[in-house]
Design a protein around this motif. Structure first.
Motif, mmCIF file in Angstrom:
data_model
loop_
_atom_site.group_PDB
_atom_site.id
_atom_site.type_symbol
_atom_site.label_atom_id
_atom_site.label_comp_id
_atom_site.label_asym_id
_atom_site.label_seq_id
_atom_site.Cartn_x
_atom_site.Cartn_y
_atom_site.Cartn_z
ATOM 1 N N SER A 1 -0.420 -6.577 -1.474
ATOM 2 C CA SER A 1 -1.786 -6.820 -0.990
ATOM 3 C C SER A 1 -1.923 -6.514 0.494
ATOM 4 C CB SER A 1 -2.195 -8.266 -1.263
ATOM 5 O OG SER A 1 -1.358 -9.164 -0.546
ATOM 6 N N ASP A 2 -0.818 -6.592 1.247
ATOM 7 C CA ASP A 2 -0.878 -6.306 2.682
ATOM 8 C C ASP A 2 0.389 -5.550 3.096
ATOM 9 O OD1 ASP A 2 -1.275 -6.175 5.377
ATOM 10 O OD2 ASP A 2 -1.341 -8.339 5.731
ATOM 11 N N PRO A 3 0.409 -4.218 2.925
ATOM 12 C CA PRO A 3 1.600 -3.423 3.250
ATOM 13 C C PRO A 3 2.026 -3.539 4.712
ATOM 14 C CG PRO A 3 0.056 -2.141 1.945
ATOM 15 C CD PRO A 3 -0.661 -3.396 2.336
ATOM 16 N N ALA A 4 1.137 -3.996 5.586
ATOM 17 C CA ALA A 4 1.500 -4.147 6.993
ATOM 18 C C ALA A 4 2.565 -5.215 7.179
ATOM 19 C CB ALA A 4 0.262 -4.508 7.814
ATOM 20 N N LEU A 5 2.756 -6.063 6.171
ATOM 21 C CA LEU A 5 3.800 -7.092 6.259
ATOM 22 C C LEU A 5 5.192 -6.511 6.053
ATOM 23 C CD1 LEU A 5 2.082 -9.972 4.224
ATOM 24 C CD2 LEU A 5 2.434 -9.872 6.710
ATOM 25 N N LEU A 6 5.273 -5.312 5.486
ATOM 26 C CA LEU A 6 6.562 -4.660 5.330
ATOM 27 C C LEU A 6 7.111 -4.247 6.689
ATOM 28 C CD1 LEU A 6 5.754 -2.295 2.323
ATOM 29 C CD2 LEU A 6 7.402 -4.181 2.264
ATOM 30 N N PRO A 7 8.439 -4.199 6.851
ATOM 31 C CA PRO A 7 9.000 -3.657 8.093
ATOM 32 C C PRO A 7 8.476 -2.248 8.334
ATOM 33 C CG PRO A 7 10.721 -4.696 6.768
ATOM 34 C CD PRO A 7 9.480 -4.666 5.913
ATOM 35 N N ALA A 8 8.392 -1.858 9.593
ATOM 36 C CA ALA A 8 7.759 -0.592 9.954
ATOM 37 C C ALA A 8 8.365 0.604 9.221
ATOM 38 C CB ALA A 8 7.856 -0.390 11.467
ATOM 39 N N ASP A 9 9.702 0.610 9.061
ATOM 40 C CA ASP A 9 10.315 1.784 8.435
ATOM 41 C C ASP A 9 10.195 1.771 6.911
ATOM 42 O OD1 ASP A 9 12.008 -0.384 8.241
ATOM 43 O OD2 ASP A 9 13.851 0.751 8.603
ATOM 44 N N TRP A 10 9.556 0.748 6.357
ATOM 45 C CA TRP A 10 9.322 0.710 4.918
ATOM 46 C C TRP A 10 7.869 0.999 4.560
ATOM 47 C CZ3 TRP A 10 12.628 0.401 0.856
ATOM 48 C CH2 TRP A 10 13.962 0.126 1.158
ATOM 49 N N ARG A 11 7.012 1.102 5.548
ATOM 50 C CA ARG A 11 5.612 1.395 5.271
ATOM 51 C C ARG A 11 5.430 2.888 5.036
ATOM 52 N NH1 ARG A 11 3.962 -1.629 10.709
ATOM 53 N NH2 ARG A 11 4.952 -3.644 10.233
ATOM 54 N N VAL A 12 4.528 3.221 4.152
ATOM 55 C CA VAL A 12 4.202 4.628 3.908
ATOM 56 C C VAL A 12 2.691 4.782 3.973
ATOM 57 C CG1 VAL A 12 6.220 5.076 2.460
ATOM 58 C CG2 VAL A 12 4.098 4.276 1.401
ATOM 59 N N GLU A 13 2.271 5.980 4.293
ATOM 60 C CA GLU A 13 0.839 6.251 4.264
ATOM 61 C C GLU A 13 0.346 6.128 2.831
ATOM 62 O OE1 GLU A 13 -0.246 9.889 6.073
ATOM 63 O OE2 GLU A 13 0.991 9.549 7.866
ATOM 64 N N ALA A 14 -0.797 5.533 2.671
ATOM 65 C CA ALA A 14 -1.325 5.231 1.336
ATOM 66 C C ALA A 14 -1.903 6.481 0.681
ATOM 67 C CB ALA A 14 -2.377 4.130 1.429
ATOM 68 N N ASP A 15 -1.051 7.532 0.504
ATOM 69 C CA ASP A 15 -1.537 8.735 -0.151
ATOM 70 C C ASP A 15 -1.670 8.523 -1.648
ATOM 71 O OD1 ASP A 15 1.150 8.461 -0.531
ATOM 72 O OD2 ASP A 15 1.625 10.585 -0.245
ATOM 73 N N SER A 16 -1.026 7.510 -2.160
ATOM 74 C CA SER A 16 -1.211 7.127 -3.560
ATOM 75 C C SER A 16 -0.758 5.691 -3.738
ATOM 76 C CB SER A 16 -0.413 8.043 -4.498
ATOM 77 O OG SER A 16 0.959 7.750 -4.444
ATOM 78 N N GLU A 17 -1.436 4.995 -4.611
ATOM 79 C CA GLU A 17 -1.056 3.607 -4.880
ATOM 80 C C GLU A 17 0.329 3.542 -5.497
ATOM 81 O OE1 GLU A 17 -2.911 -0.438 -6.895
ATOM 82 O OE2 GLU A 17 -3.563 1.525 -7.626
ATOM 83 N N ALA A 18 0.649 4.512 -6.360
ATOM 84 C CA ALA A 18 1.960 4.517 -7.014
ATOM 85 C C ALA A 18 3.083 4.594 -5.984
ATOM 86 C CB ALA A 18 2.050 5.683 -7.997
ATOM 87 N N ARG A 19 2.922 5.467 -4.997
ATOM 88 C CA ARG A 19 3.967 5.624 -3.977
ATOM 89 C C ARG A 19 4.087 4.366 -3.125
ATOM 90 N NH1 ARG A 19 4.072 8.698 1.287
ATOM 91 N NH2 ARG A 19 6.279 9.083 1.701
ATOM 92 N N ARG A 20 2.950 3.766 -2.804
ATOM 93 C CA ARG A 20 2.966 2.557 -1.978
ATOM 94 C C ARG A 20 3.635 1.403 -2.724
ATOM 95 N NH1 ARG A 20 -0.412 -1.620 -1.690
ATOM 96 N NH2 ARG A 20 -2.004 -0.612 -2.993
ATOM 97 N N LEU A 21 3.310 1.245 -3.995
ATOM 98 C CA LEU A 21 3.906 0.157 -4.771
ATOM 99 C C LEU A 21 5.389 0.403 -5.035
ATOM 100 C CD1 LEU A 21 1.061 -0.687 -7.317
ATOM 101 C CD2 LEU A 21 1.704 -1.914 -5.230
ATOM 102 N N ARG A 22 5.765 1.672 -5.234
ATOM 103 C CA ARG A 22 7.194 1.957 -5.429
ATOM 104 C C ARG A 22 7.973 1.607 -4.173
ATOM 105 N NH1 ARG A 22 10.183 1.667 -9.473
ATOM 106 N NH2 ARG A 22 8.613 2.818 -10.668
ATOM 107 N N ARG A 23 7.375 1.887 -3.019
ATOM 108 C CA ARG A 23 8.039 1.532 -1.757
ATOM 109 C C ARG A 23 8.199 0.021 -1.649
ATOM 110 N NH1 ARG A 23 11.627 3.830 1.342
ATOM 111 N NH2 ARG A 23 11.265 3.718 3.571
#
Length: 399
Positions: free
Chosen positions: A349-371
């Motif tokens: 729900s809030d990818p900004a809570l992930l460490p900086a090197d684990w965040r990805v640009e939200a080019d797709s929900e699938a990629r963001r959730l896999r990360r």
């Protein structure tokens, strides 16, 4: 005084690893297909020795120290973790490979890395992540191990992952048999350069069956230590009953800890020797003489005899009923599952809570959730609990 070539020392570049006497059906490190990213050969180690060493020095290997095997790691210092289990699997696998004159380094490397993809809190964490990722390819710990060694480890200057040999990668993918065309591995990229249709090497097959042997025998040890299993319950399995009777006849009156160890070590020996004998029989029957014959053969060559296979299945059924489905074990797993689920929901729900090197640009929900899934899957039990306390609160006591 420092030696120079002129003073009689051999230049290091001329040193080569001493060849081992391997059987013709072994995986020969001298004939390795190499690595995806070409590297100069080592002057002191074979390719498979380098694979093993990279695995031991990886972050994923260290994290196994605090990942659940059966009992949540907060429950006691003497229960097995994924790390101690992996070391025990490597010992069993190396023992079998040595007798059969196979490559011990490749065998041990596969054994040491086979649990890299496990989540915090064991199979419960895997079940939760698979459910949460159901619409995005699901989650499988074997696939995750492959992702770790090819992508997620980031230690080297010129490549992601560990850049392991093709033989090592194929062993990870095929150690339970060639992958199904519609199985979870098929969603992975970078599989096209692997041979996925042939049978796994003998070294990979040994790593797989050694996992079963270590799991069966050492879960007896942990179950007795936790007072969930009893000697009398274990007598329901004829193989175990025979070993208990043998120990009691030879050394009557042993205290429980010594009695347990004697039973477990004798079971290990019986299973290991059975696999060696059955593997030799199967190879002779199939006319296997080379590594190519192993790849072409359909079906497992490394296996239990029919009698031992039945005994091992009976033991697994008892462990499932009496240990894995024990009410206290299930209660701890349910709480652990809640921790994994709520962590995933928070980070998703809030990818900004992930460490900086684990965040990805939200080019797709699938990629963001896999990360997000990759990040949680790599957590140790205690780190997951700490993150849950920090981000969610009301963290359950799993002890």
């Amino acid at each position: 005084m420092r030696q120079t070539p002129e003073s009689g020392a051999e230049p290091l570049q001329n040193v080569r690893p001493s060849p081992r006497l391997l059987a013709p059906f072994a995986t020969d490190p001298g004939k390795s297909r190499g690595r995806r990213i070409a590297e100069p050969p080592s002057s002191t180690r074979t390719p498979f020795q380098r694979d093993r060493d990279r695995i031991v020095h990886s972050s994923a290997f260290r994290r196994l120290t605090h990942k659940t095997q059966v009992f949540i790691t907060t429950e006691g210092d003497h229960y097995r973790s994924r790390l101690t289990h992996s070391l025990e699997v490597a010992q069993v696998a190396g023992s079998i490979a040595r007798v059969l004159s196979l490559d011990e380094d490749l065998t041990e490397a596969l054994a040491l890395s086979h649990d890299f993809g496990h989540t915090p809190f064991g199979h419960e964490g895997e079940r939760i992540l698979d459910d949460l990722m159901a619409g995005y390819g699901g989650f499988d710990h074997n696939v995750q191990a492959y992702r770790i060694v090819t992508r997620l480890e980031r230690r080297y200057a010129h490549f992601d992952g560990l850049n392991l040999t093709y033989e090592m990668l194929e062993g990870l993918v095929k150690h339970n048999g060639p992958p199904s065309p519609d199985g979870p591995f098929m969603a992975e990229a970078e599989l096209e350069d692997l041979d996925l249709t042939s049978e796994a090497s003998l070294e990979a097959q040994i790593a797989a069956i050694s996992d079963d042997i270590a799991y069966d025998c050492h879960d007896i040890d942990d179950g007795l230590r936790a007072c969930i299993l009893t000697f009398e319950v274990l007598r329901e399995v004829p193989l175990v009953a025979t070993v208990i009777d043998e120990v009691d006849a030879e050394a009557p009156g042993l205290v429980p800890v010594r009695r347990t160890h004697e039973i477990v070590r004798r079971l290990l020996t019986r299973m290991i020797e059975d696999v060696i004998a059955e593997t030799i029989r199967r190879m002779a029957r199939a006319g296997v003489a080379t590594a190519r014959d192993v790849a072409r053969h359909r079906g497992r060559l490394v296996a239990f005899s029919e009698e031992m296979a039945l005994a091992e299945k009976a033991l697994k059924r008892l462990l499932y009923r009496e240990l894995y489905r024990d009410s206290d074990v299930l209660a701890a797993r349910e709480k652990a599952g809640r921790v994994v689920r709520e962590l995933f929901e928070v980070f998703a729900s809030d990818p900004a809570l992930l460490p900086a090197d684990w965040r990805v640009e939200a080019d797709s929900e699938a990629r963001r959730l896999r990360r997000t899934c990759d990040y949680i899957a790599g957590m140790t039990d205690r780190f997951a609990l700490g993150e849950h306390r920090r981000l969610v609160g009301g963290t359950p006591d799993l002890g």
